[in-house]
Design an enzyme around this catalytic site. Structure first.
Site, short mmCIF file in Angstrom:
data_model
loop_
_atom_site.label_atom_id
_atom_site.label_comp_id
_atom_site.label_asym_id
_atom_site.label_seq_id
_atom_site.Cartn_x
_atom_site.Cartn_y
_atom_site.Cartn_z
CG LEU A 78 -3.50 4.39 -4.36
CD1 LEU A 78 -4.56 3.44 -3.82
CD2 LEU A 78 -3.77 4.71 -5.81
CE LYS A 98 -3.43 1.81 -9.09
NZ LYS A 98 -4.45 1.02 -9.80
CG ASP A 137 -9.42 -7.21 -10.07
OD1 ASP A 137 -9.58 -8.03 -9.13
OD2 ASP A 137 -8.67 -6.23 -9.99
CB CYS A 139 0.78 2.49 0.42
SG CYS A 139 0.96 1.50 1.90
#
Length: 390
Positions: free
Chosen positions: A58, A73, A164, A52
């Site tokens: 999740l 998700k 990312d 989470c």
């Protein structure tokens, strides 16, 4: 910077998440059958919570038609800065043809939540790094690097920059699956189109941008507040490759009174660390890679083939065989649906409001608040052992 506005090491944050994840996530209310089973869409049963964060939570799920496990998700529909639909849009933009991308099976409402159903994958490179006592051999790093250069080239070919890069966002396939040896790229919540969809032109160079990415791996230009482009994804990959080879980076563990000061220190240390010192005792190709990507112009298309050849030539010169016999092969790997022992033979056969993070920032207001875990990492393969402090 990380999905967190609190400056902590990735592993420290993950430890906190493991302690708190059962108390900080609200329970999603979706479509329920007469027996009370929560469903997403017509055929995905929602199972146990396996992670989470501020985005929602999740869940492990199951496709009732195929009996296959999936990752689900969930994000509150009333989120002040929803990102799940944007991430879904980017996945659709990337398509299903590219190797090493999770399949996306469904996106839609689930009661008070939006839900995205994804292919369930294996553990992340950070998990596997822990499993291997926080060191990878050159052979393993080169097999990872060659694949990830292709992943990033594909992402860039779809007019997206990733922004990312961190080991938690690169996952192997599930054990026993034909793609178990493939390194996958996940979590496109911070991705951005670098080609304007209207004008078809490259986005303009800008400065004074807030930090987006993970401080440990992000490029020097990102620290300087410069708009990111393709070059920055590749530099961040280079920093991650050296992290795997060295076990740590010179700018880890720096102390400061405020987040801003700490991020400044990380950036300053990166700039003041010569590439020769960073790559000392490792093949010259690692220095060549970093020199090349740091010299790229903002608008320039990287020569991905040149960079891949740097590593493939080194790989062959060392006499290695690209047999997917990674360092973790032969070690038991816990997964959400049971622990699997990796057999060596079988393995060989086969948006603009983000602020700082030392794992990625998630929102403004949502993206700039702490996100307490690396999303799919927990969904796809939470390891049972606690992270070691760094």
């Amino acid at each position: 910077m990380d999905h967190s506005n609190r400056e902590k090491d990735d592993r420290q944050r993950t430890t906190k998440t493991m302690a708190q994840r059962n108390t900080h996530c609200s329970r999603p209310s979706g479509t329920s059958t007469s027996s009370g089973v929560l469903m997403v869409g017509p055929n995905f049963r929602v199972g146990k919570k396996i992670g989470c964060g501020n985005f929602g939570e999740l869940r492990l799920g199951k496709n009732l038609y195929t009996n296959e496990y999936v990752a689900i998700k969930l994000e509150p529909i009333k989120s002040r800065a929803p990102q799940l639909h944007l991430e879904y849009r980017f996945y659709k933009q990337l398509g299903s043809a590219g190797e090493g991308l999770p399949q996306v099976y469904y996106f839609g409402p689930c009661g008070k939540y939006n839900a995205m159903v994804l292919e369930l994958l294996g553990p992340s490179l950070e998990d596997l790094f822990d499993l291997c006592d926080r060191t990878f051999t050159l052979k393993t790093v080169l097999m990872i690097a060659i694949q990830l250069l292709s992943r990033m080239e594909y992402v860039h070919s779809k007019n997206l920059i990733y922004r990312d890069v961190k080991p938690e966002n690169f996952l192997i396939g599930r054990q026993g699956n034909k793609k178990e040896h493939v390194i996958h790229i996940i979590d496109f919540g911070l991705a951005k189109e670098y080609i304007d969809p209207e004008t078809k032109k490259h986005i303009p160079y800008r400065e004074h941008k807030s930090l987006t990415g993970t401080a440990r791996y992000m490029s020097i230009n990102t620290h300087l507040g410069k708009e990111q482009s393709r070059r920055d994804d590749l530099e961040a990959l280079g920093h991650m490759f050296m992290y795997f080879l060295r076990g740590s980076l010179p700018w880890q563990g720096l102390k400061a009174d405020t987040l801003k000061e700490r991020y400044q220190k990380i950036g300053d240390t990166k700039r003041s660390t010569p590439i020769e010192a960073l790559c000392e005792n490792f093949p010259e190709e690692m220095m060549t890679y970093l020199r090349y990507v740091r010299r790229l112009d903002f608008f320039e298309k990287p020569d991905y083939e040149y960079l891949r050849n740097l590593f493939t030539d080194l790989f062959e010169r060392k006499g290695y065989t690209f047999d997917y016999a990674y360092d973790w092969v032969g070690r038991p790997i816990p997964t959400p649906v049971g622990s699997v022992h990796v057999d060596s033979g079988a393995s060989a056969i086969t948006r603009e409001s983000h602020t700082h993070r030392d794992r990625p920032s998630q929102q403004q207001p949502l993206r700039n608040q702490p996100r307490s875990l690396t999303a799919e990492w927990f969904v796809l393969a939470p390891l049972s052992h606690p992270p070691a402090p760094t």
